[in-house]
Each structure stands twice: as C-alpha cells, then as structure tokens.
Design an enzyme around this catalytic site. Structure first.
Site, PDB file in Angstrom:
ATOM      1  N   HIS A  94      67.698 -75.887 -16.734  1.00 18.68           N
ATOM      2  CA  HIS A  94      67.981 -74.459 -16.587  1.00 18.68           C
ATOM      3  C   HIS A  94      67.483 -73.920 -15.252  1.00 18.68           C
ATOM      4  O   HIS A  94      67.911 -72.875 -14.796  1.00 18.68           O
ATOM      5  CB  HIS A  94      67.319 -73.659 -17.708  1.00 18.68           C
ATOM      6  CG  HIS A  94      67.740 -74.080 -19.068  1.00 18.68           C
ATOM      7  ND1 HIS A  94      69.036 -73.957 -19.504  1.00 18.68           N
ATOM      8  CD2 HIS A  94      67.050 -74.628 -20.093  1.00 18.68           C
ATOM      9  CE1 HIS A  94      69.121 -74.403 -20.746  1.00 18.68           C
ATOM     10  NE2 HIS A  94      67.932 -74.822 -21.124  1.00 18.68           N
ATOM     11  N   HIS A 119      59.186 -70.675 -11.431  1.00 19.13           N
ATOM     12  CA  HIS A 119      60.547 -71.218 -11.436  1.00 19.13           C
ATOM     13  C   HIS A 119      61.471 -70.211 -10.764  1.00 19.13           C
ATOM     14  O   HIS A 119      61.045 -69.098 -10.421  1.00 19.13           O
ATOM     15  CB  HIS A 119      60.995 -71.507 -12.871  1.00 19.13           C
ATOM     16  CG  HIS A 119      61.058 -70.279 -13.706  1.00 19.13           C
ATOM     17  ND1 HIS A 119      60.024 -69.867 -14.510  1.00 19.13           N
ATOM     18  CD2 HIS A 119      62.022 -69.318 -13.832  1.00 19.13           C
ATOM     19  CE1 HIS A 119      60.345 -68.729 -15.090  1.00 19.13           C
ATOM     20  NE2 HIS A 119      61.556 -68.364 -14.695  1.00 19.13           N
ATOM     21  N   HIS A 121      65.612 -68.461 -10.212  1.00 14.71           N
ATOM     22  CA  HIS A 121      66.972 -68.134 -10.659  1.00 14.71           C
ATOM     23  C   HIS A 121      67.773 -67.899  -9.382  1.00 14.71           C
ATOM     24  O   HIS A 121      67.275 -67.277  -8.454  1.00 14.71           O
ATOM     25  CB  HIS A 121      66.963 -66.873 -11.524  1.00 14.71           C
ATOM     26  CG  HIS A 121      66.052 -66.975 -12.716  1.00 14.71           C
ATOM     27  ND1 HIS A 121      66.480 -67.398 -13.951  1.00 14.71           N
ATOM     28  CD2 HIS A 121      64.732 -66.713 -12.841  1.00 14.71           C
ATOM     29  CE1 HIS A 121      65.458 -67.400 -14.800  1.00 14.71           C
ATOM     30  NE2 HIS A 121      64.381 -66.977 -14.155  1.00 14.71           N
ATOM     31  N   GLU A 132      67.716 -61.924 -11.005  1.00 15.06           N
ATOM     32  CA  GLU A 132      67.857 -61.384 -12.352  1.00 15.06           C
ATOM     33  C   GLU A 132      67.656 -59.870 -12.321  1.00 15.06           C
ATOM     34  O   GLU A 132      68.483 -59.121 -12.817  1.00 15.06           O
ATOM     35  CB  GLU A 132      66.858 -62.062 -13.287  1.00 15.06           C
ATOM     36  CG  GLU A 132      67.127 -63.557 -13.395  1.00 15.06           C
ATOM     37  CD  GLU A 132      66.729 -64.133 -14.725  1.00 15.06           C
ATOM     38  OE1 GLU A 132      65.526 -64.113 -15.033  1.00 15.06           O
ATOM     39  OE2 GLU A 132      67.629 -64.600 -15.463  1.00 15.06           O
ATOM     40  N   HIS A 145      59.938 -66.419 -10.441  1.00  8.49           N
ATOM     41  CA  HIS A 145      59.061 -65.910 -11.493  1.00  8.49           C
ATOM     42  C   HIS A 145      57.794 -66.752 -11.554  1.00  8.49           C
ATOM     43  O   HIS A 145      57.875 -67.956 -11.775  1.00  8.49           O
ATOM     44  CB  HIS A 145      59.773 -65.955 -12.845  1.00  8.49           C
ATOM     45  CG  HIS A 145      60.905 -64.988 -12.930  1.00  8.49           C
ATOM     46  ND1 HIS A 145      61.964 -65.132 -13.791  1.00  8.49           N
ATOM     47  CD2 HIS A 145      61.128 -63.834 -12.232  1.00  8.49           C
ATOM     48  CE1 HIS A 145      62.797 -64.108 -13.627  1.00  8.49           C
ATOM     49  NE2 HIS A 145      62.310 -63.312 -12.685  1.00  8.49           N
ATOM     50  N   THR A 226      63.426 -63.954 -19.855  1.00  8.79           N
ATOM     51  CA  THR A 226      64.851 -63.777 -19.549  1.00  8.79           C
ATOM     52  C   THR A 226      65.668 -64.974 -20.035  1.00  8.79           C
ATOM     53  O   THR A 226      66.855 -65.058 -19.757  1.00  8.79           O
ATOM     54  CB  THR A 226      65.085 -63.582 -18.037  1.00  8.79           C
ATOM     55  OG1 THR A 226      64.738 -64.799 -17.353  1.00  8.79           O
ATOM     56  CG2 THR A 226      64.268 -62.426 -17.494  1.00  8.79           C
ATOM     57  N   THR A 227      65.013 -65.870 -20.732  1.00  7.53           N
ATOM     58  CA  THR A 227      65.695 -67.018 -21.326  1.00  7.53           C
ATOM     59  C   THR A 227      65.331 -67.089 -22.800  1.00  7.53           C
ATOM     60  O   THR A 227      64.290 -66.555 -23.200  1.00  7.53           O
ATOM     61  CB  THR A 227      65.223 -68.326 -20.657  1.00  7.53           C
ATOM     62  OG1 THR A 227      63.807 -68.449 -20.801  1.00  7.53           O
ATOM     63  CG2 THR A 227      65.584 -68.344 -19.175  1.00  7.53           C
TER      64      THR A 227
HETATM   65 ZN   LIG Z   1      62.601 -66.681 -15.039  1.00  3.08          ZN
END
Ligand SMILES: [Zn+2]
Ligand SMILES: *[C@@H]1O[C@H](CO)[C@@H](O)[C@H](O)[C@H]1NC(C)=O
Ligand SMILES: *[C@@H]1O[C@H](CO)[C@@H](O)[C@H](O)[C@H]1NC(C)=O
Length: 486
Positions: A94, A119, A121, A132, A145, A226-227
C-alpha cells in the site's frame, strides 16, 4: 472533489492477514486496495469505521480554521538518528514504510507520543497529485505521515491504534520543486523493495530533515487512520509549509514500486495510494498561525470556555452578556453548520436538562473527538433503521448534550445551539446551591433511567455502528457526566 485516475487492479494474494499501513496489527483478514472492487467506497464493508465519523484526510478549508494561541511549535526529540542504527524499509503493498525507533518522540503534546513508522502517499507519473490532505481543494504531489503512539498510556502501537488518544501523526505535504537530499537517504534503496512484502535494512539518518524547516505553523484536528481499519484515533498535525522533492525523486517514488508480490504473474504498479477527503462532520481545524488568514475566528481559552459552560449551567445568560462572554459562543458560518437544522427537533422535546457535574478531574489528558456530528450521524442512522423512539430520545436527552459539551470544552467543535438551550432550559437563574440541587435531580433522573431502556443499550444494537464503534474504541469514555476542570 478531485478526479482521480487510478489503475484498476486486483490483489490476487490469498494471505490470511494483511499488513496495514498505519498499524502493524492483524486485521480481520480482508484485503483492501485503492481502486477496483476492494477500493475506497467499499472499505466500510469489512472495516465499519471507514464509513463512520471523524475520518481523515479532509480538505482543510479556510472556513473550518480557528486560531488557537495555545498551539505551541511542534517539538520532536531524538529525530537525528545515527547512521549506525538500521531502519527497515518495507513495501507493504500500500505504501513504502520506514520503521522508526520509539526513542524518537514528540515532546510538545500533553502526552509523550513515540514514533513507530513513517510512510508516504503519492500520485502517479502522469498525475502529479497524490497528497491526502488538501488545502482549499489544492492537492499536493505527495504526503508523508510520521506515525506516533501515546507511549505514556500504551505499551506499543498495537494497543494504541484503536484508542481515542492513541495516535499522533505528523503530516507533511510534499510538492515538486528543489531536490531534497534527505529523501535520497531512503529513495536510493527503493529498487530493493520493488514488490509487496519486500523489506531491507537501511542506515538511519536525520529524520528531522524530512520535516519542514519550521514546525510552528500547522493545522490540528481530530481524525482517523486514512487506511483500513480507519480507527478515529489520530490527533492530526499537518504542517502548513510543504517540503519539496525534485521531479526525479517524485518519479522514483511513483514508478518504482508494485502493489503485487514478486511471484505475482500480473504485476500491479503502486501509485495513487491516497484516500479522498472525508466529510468534516462539523469539526473545526485549529491553527497555530494567523498570518495570511483574514478575519479568522480565534478560539477562546479553556478557562473562558469553562466559564461559558458554568454560566450556562447556572442559567445566567444576562451575566454572560454583561461580561461579553456571549461573544465567545460560536456564530454559525456559511457552509459550516448547514447540516445542522435543529430547530424542528427542538420543538419535539422540552425536558429539563439532564447534565450533571463532577469535579476534581485530572487537569490534563482530556482529548475528545468532535461529538457534535456523532449526534447527527447516529440519529440519522438509527432513525433510518427505525430504532425505537425511546432509544432515540434517551440518546438525544442524555448522551449528546454531554458529549457536545465535552467536545466544546476541549474545543473540538463548536457549542451548538441545541446544547446551549438544553443547558439553559428548566433552570432557574442562580448560583452554586442551584447547581447542586440540579445535580441531585439529575442523578435521580439518571437512576430512574436505569430502569428503562438506557443509552447504553444502543451499543448492542447491531445497526448502530457508530455508537458501537465509539464504545469499542473508548472503554473508559462513555461519559455519564459532564466533566471539566475547575
Ligand atoms: Zn498515511
Ligand atoms: C546529527 O547527528 C550527527 C552525528 O550522528 C551529527 O554529526 C550532526 O551534526 C547532527 N545533526 C544535527 C542537525 O544535529
Ligand atoms: C503490545 O503490548 C501488549 C500488552 O502489553 C502485548 O500483549 C502485545 O504482545 C504487544 N504487541 C506487540 C506487537 O509488541
């Protein structure tokens, strides 16, 4: 909002468990993706919180902002890691994730929040937008993040991830511009983790350099992972100032990785791994800065908020007006409260308030989500499912005003008119003795209620997922009292 072009892909792996981006705990085994049949709109099927309230990310709109002079600059400790230390660089299918040692921590929050991982995005090579959080609709190229857990209260992130005060995430918006040497500290190894589930050890570096130069300007709100499983457990800090990476660095991130494992015959590129902005649910976004914001509403101090509530409890509105405290009550803003048409509902019940007071509570560590919309959403939900009227009334009369009040005291939402009226109604105007009297009354009422369907009963209602979820994530957090510091 924004139109996203994402590849349609399927995950063919039959792993019993998936590794979650923001929480390394075993889930219920349901796979999820950013597109296709297991994409965002269907996350809620296996992860009910994803369809719940207080979700992240959000579009940070100016109208949601409230200046909070109490928000001090973010301070991080031990972020300058030694190159002797090793970090794990991991493609979890992801995102790309870097493990972080828990001796790194945020020191400027009421509790210590220790680092767990960071991590990213990002967008795609053809669509350079993949952050995000968005700011007034503007989406940035990518977002980092840095995930921390409340190590004062929980031994590890697994225990913290579903608790209301469990996580604090630092969000860094990333735009394309100047080359960023710090990002190359891990990007240069990215070819070693092309496929899902691949991990390598890399030398540690100064993680502080991944953050913006100054940490004093930021947005603060209560939100979620957010996941999946989307637990509403995150205290969000999104820095106002983006950092830059070069176009080449962005492409390394956006084109090197696969969401599929090495054995998979149909490789699935990993990009566009961002969630859409979620409903703001009447949350306010506190900001630590005022520059460049015109006519922004400032939040009152905690002391003043408590004063407002105490005056309201005493029914002394005139006094409020005299001292100008009335001015502190929020004014509806266009767009912000449009969902809140409560006047009709007001005609329906006319009971004295059922709030009571408890004193001598801990002075710190109260963090509540914005409950104002919990009310709207839960009521909507249970009305749609024809829950019995008694249950609805009990919620309306007892639970929500208390939750809303607590939310207001912590400045997570505005004190809505319904709550104010509920507080003022049925009270004669005067002083402490009066307050004591109503306290007793309220407690009697509370006891009587125990003999009837009581708000707690709703937690067992299979359809009332919001409340169920709410109680799940906060065992010690089903307020029967309005609580504040004196
Ligand atoms: Zn995140
Ligand atoms: C980080 O630590 C290294 C030693 O490990 C030191 O040489 C360097 O100056 C430090 N950087 C900062 C910004 O403190
Ligand atoms: C986290 O802490 C709990 C409680 O101490 C423990 O049972 C669990 O094994 C720990 N999990 C991890 C991943 O360390």
């Amino acid at each position: 909002m924004d139109i996203k072009s994402r590849n349609i892909y399927t995950v063919t792996t039959t792993l019993a468990f998936i590794i979650l981006i923001a929480c390394p705990i075993a889930s219920r085994g349901a796979k999820w993706t950013y597109s296709g049949p297991d994409g965002e709109p269907n996350w809620r099927t296996n992860y009910p919180y994803c369809g719940g309230t207080f979700q992240s990310p959000i579009d940070i709109q100016t109208q949601l902002l409230r200046y909070d002079p109490q928000l001090s600059p973010i301070q991080v400790q031990n972020y300058n890691l030694s190159a002797n230390e090793q970090l794990t660089l991991h493609n979890n299918g992801h995102s790309v994730k870097i493990s972080l040692p828990s001796h790194m921590y945020i020191s400027s929050l009421p509790n210590r929040y220790s680092a767990a991982q960071l991590h990213f995005h990002w967008g795609s090579s053809s669509l350079l937008t993949g952050s995000e959080h968005t700011v007034n609709g503007k989406q940035f190229a990518a977002e980092m993040h840095v995930v921390h857990f409340n190590s004062d209260k929980f031994p590890n992130i697994s225990m913290a991830v579903d608790k209301k005060d469990g996580l604090a995430v630092l969000g860094v918006l990333i735009e394309i511009g100047e080359f960023n040497p710090c990002f190359d500290k891990f990007l240069k190894y990215i070819e070693g983790i092309k496929y899902k589930d691949q991990k390598i050890q890399v030398p540690a570096f100064n993680v502080r350099e991944l953050l913006p130069d100054t940490l004093n300007e930021y947005y603060r709100y209560d939100g979620s992972l957010t996941t999946p499983p989307c637990f509403p457990s995150v205290l969000w800090t999104v820095f106002r100032k983006p950092v830059t990476i070069s176009h080449e660095q962005f492409l390394a991130l956006a084109t090197s990785l696969y969401a599929s494992s090495a054995e998979d015959s149909a490789p699935v590129p990993l990009y566009g791994n961002y969630r859409m902005p979620q409903q703001t649910d009447n949350r306010v976004v506190l900001v630590s800065f005022r520059d460049g914001l015109h006519g922004i509403f400032s939040v009152s101090s905690p002391f003043e908020r408590r004063q407002v509530v105490q005056k309201l409890l005493a029914g002394d509105l005139a006094d409020l007006a005299d001292e100008g405290l009335y001015q502190l009550l929020p004014k509806p803003q266009p767009g912000l409260n449009s969902k809140l048409k409560t006047t009709k509902r007001w005609g329906l019940h006319n009971q004295a308030n059922k709030v009571h007071v408890r004193k001598n509570l801990p002075r710190h560590g109260y963090k509540d989500l914005c409950f104002k919309t919990l009310e709207n959403d839960v009521l909507h939900q249970i009305q749609r499912h024809n829950a019995n009227a008694q249950m609805v009334e009990a919620l309306r009369d007892v639970v929500f005003p208390e939750l809303n009040l607590r939310s207001y005291l912590d400045c997570k939402s505005e004190l809505d008119l319904q709550t104010i009226r509920q507080l003022v109604q049925g009270r004669s105007t005067d002083e402490a003795a009066e307050l004591e009297q109503s306290l007793t009354k309220a407690m009697r009422r509370q006891m009587r209620r125990h003999r009837h369907p009581n708000p707690k009963a709703i937690t067992g209602h299979p359809r009332a997922t919001f409340l169920k979820d709410f109680s799940l994530s906060s065992a010690n957090h089903k307020p029967q009292h309005v609580e504040w510091e004196d």
